[in-house]
Scaffold this motif. Sequence first.
Motif, PDB file in Angstrom:
ATOM      1  N   ALA A   1       0.953  -1.183  -0.018  1.00  0.00           N
ATOM      2  CA  ALA A   1       0.134   0.025   0.090  1.00  0.00           C
ATOM      3  C   ALA A   1       0.897   1.287  -0.077  1.00  0.00           C
ATOM      4  CB  ALA A   1      -0.740   0.028   1.273  1.00  0.00           C
ATOM      5  N   HIS A   2       2.191   1.341   0.183  1.00  0.00           N
ATOM      6  CA  HIS A   2       2.967   2.260   0.160  1.00  0.00           C
ATOM      7  C   HIS A   2       3.290   2.666  -1.220  1.00  0.00           C
ATOM      8  CE1 HIS A   2       3.979   2.023   4.491  1.00  0.00           C
ATOM      9  NE2 HIS A   2       4.265   0.618   4.328  1.00  0.00           N
ATOM     10  N   GLN A   3       3.446   3.967  -1.311  1.00  0.00           N
ATOM     11  CA  GLN A   3       3.954   4.731  -2.530  1.00  0.00           C
ATOM     12  C   GLN A   3       5.511   4.231  -2.905  1.00  0.00           C
ATOM     13  OE1 GLN A   3       1.791   6.281  -4.505  1.00  0.00           O
ATOM     14  NE2 GLN A   3       0.192   6.055  -3.063  1.00  0.00           N
ATOM     15  N   PRO A   4       6.107   4.303  -4.240  1.00  0.00           N
ATOM     16  CA  PRO A   4       7.132   3.964  -4.535  1.00  0.00           C
ATOM     17  C   PRO A   4       8.370   4.717  -3.883  1.00  0.00           C
ATOM     18  CG  PRO A   4       5.798   3.672  -6.721  1.00  0.00           C
ATOM     19  CD  PRO A   4       4.894   4.358  -5.438  1.00  0.00           C
ATOM     20  N   ASP A   5       7.983   5.995  -3.839  1.00  0.00           N
ATOM     21  CA  ASP A   5       9.062   6.662  -3.170  1.00  0.00           C
ATOM     22  C   ASP A   5       9.013   6.347  -1.757  1.00  0.00           C
ATOM     23  OD1 ASP A   5       6.474   7.649  -2.281  1.00  0.00           O
ATOM     24  OD2 ASP A   5       6.997   9.781  -3.401  1.00  0.00           O
TER      25      ASP A   5
END
Length: 712
Positions: A683-687
């Motif tokens: 669920a985390h963003q790539p950055d």
Amino acid sequence: MSFYLLELGVSSMRNNVQKINHIFLKKMILSSIAQIVVLGLLIIFVRNYMNHSQLNTMADDLLVKDEYTIDQIGSYQILGNKYALDLELHNLGDMRKLDSIKFVNDVKEENKLYDCTVLNDKNFQLCKVNNGYYFGISAVKSGKDTLGYILASKKYHPAFFVPVAYDLFLIILTVLGTFIFNFMFLFLSIKKKIESNTELLINFISVEKDVDKSLSKIDIDEYKILAEKFIEEKSEIALLQKDKMYYEAKKFIAEQVAHDIRSPLAAINTAVSDVSSIPENRRIMIRNASKRINDIANNLLLQSKNTLLEENNVGNEADISPELVFVVLDNIVAEKRYEYYKSKFDIQLNTSNCSYSCFAKVNLASFKRVLSNLINNSIEAINFSGLVTLYLRCNDKNVFISIEDNGCGIPQEVLPKVTQQGFSFGKKNGAGFGLSYAKKYVEQLSGEISIHSEINVGTKVTINLPRSNYPGWFCKSLNIQPTSVIVVLDDDPSIHDAWNEKLGHLSEVTIIHFSKALDLTPNKICELDATLYLVDYELLADNKNGLDVIENLKLNNKAILVTSCFEDVMVRNRCEKANVKIIPKSYVPYIPITIGENTPLTRKLVFIDNDEMMRTAWAFAAEEAGINISIYPSPSEFANEISLYPTDTIIYIDADLGNNIKGELYAKDLYAQGFTEIYLATAHQPDYFGNMPWIKSVVGKEPPFLSRESAI
């Protein structure tokens, strides 16, 4: 002089005391007279009010003054419609809560026998019978002609007619009032003492510390006796409560054993009545029934040692595991058919095509007990002959089991009570445990149970359970390579026939049959060069079981255990340890067959996540999309089978795998082993992660192969 003054003062004090006594006595007399007058007037008023109120209440209950109702009853009498007349009177009696109501042509005899009072309207009378019974007479007329009378009776509580002897009641109240007034002064004089002792007694009862110290401060003898009595009764109550819990627990165990053990025991007795030859299907039934008896006994013993009477403890949560619902139902139906084979009951199992491979997390012994009891209830609801049908349906999230019969049905007013413990309907020896246990157990599994019933139509009980993911030991489908050689080892000829029928349409596939493990030697293995071995677990003619044969011949990567012993936890654990899949024998006719390429493994996608809900969602989504997927709850379980996957296998890994294992770091280890198609499902963003050259892409938690931009 001083002596005289002292004597005069004493005399004056005595005179003053006498005067005070005279004044007090005079006021007491006046007060008593005033009390008698006030109380007398109050009693007269209350008497008149109660007489009027009683008369109105009885008139409202016993007399029918509604012209519409009178006309309806009169019309029914004129038309001779006795059924409609009785129904109207029955509804009227229920609405007014009468003891009886009827229609008569004449009331002369009632007027002679009983004391009747004619009200303002001569068409209505109230009559006293005895023991608090009254009845009302309402004339039913058509014009000037009297068609008959409505007699309505009801018994009133004796307190309803208080007071009866008003003069005596007046005297009692007067004397009582005077008595209370005169002794009020005595009460006030000891009020403080009573209050202090009362407070001590309350503290003694409510606080268990310093009992002896609190008891010594109480100086009223009656209070001391009460406190000592409290100590004795408190000890007796504690002993009684302990004894009551013991006997209730003992009774609960006895009743539940008697209720639950009846079905499997009857099945065993029926099966072993003919021992001349025991085919495998009957042998399986005997084993399953025996195992259920053992499970029931073990479960009861476990509960009796822990919290037997705890309402929510209806199953051992530690033994909950994914179970193949279809096979469980199939075994129960087979057991019931043997149990009732002499009866004219037809027990059927109706299963949808998609539900043969449905799993639900249950305690197997408790789940079978629930199903067995529900089927017994359906059979007992059928008088002579009938049909009991089990339906199995499922969708992506739920498994639905329905048990339907064409029995006598359950009245609507009784339906809400049937799931109460101890309540039994329509059964002579019912203990009232079947439905109550079923409801508690299904709700413990986060499921639901509903009951629909109609009188003389039948009853339908539906169980809704959450669908679970496939366990690691289960072989959902067979992927067979073209020109394969398949070896079947089983001592039951019917299983050989089943595999011939299942695989017979594959013209390029060769099937070789063995009935004894001794014929399958290492030299024979080399000669056959088979790609798949379907091995039975129970080989009665051999000293070894099927797993022993697989391990001794080192067929772990080529063999599948085909057995009816798949419910045995030891067999499951051993298969998972040996990396051998299991096909339940009941599942053989329904297992999907696919023709694959000549590759070591046809599964091209792996998903690793410690969240069971996400694993289930990905499994169902892959099934809908027609994608072969392998799902693992941890890196360690994937490591056990990592050698089976080529390095171009697409792998999706959760970022948080539990136990402080980071998905991105485990992905780096896989990358070092040569795997290149690695995706981070999070669920985390790539950055959030920074630069990770070993990761192909960071995707969301939803299965990406359902979108157009699929990674496959």
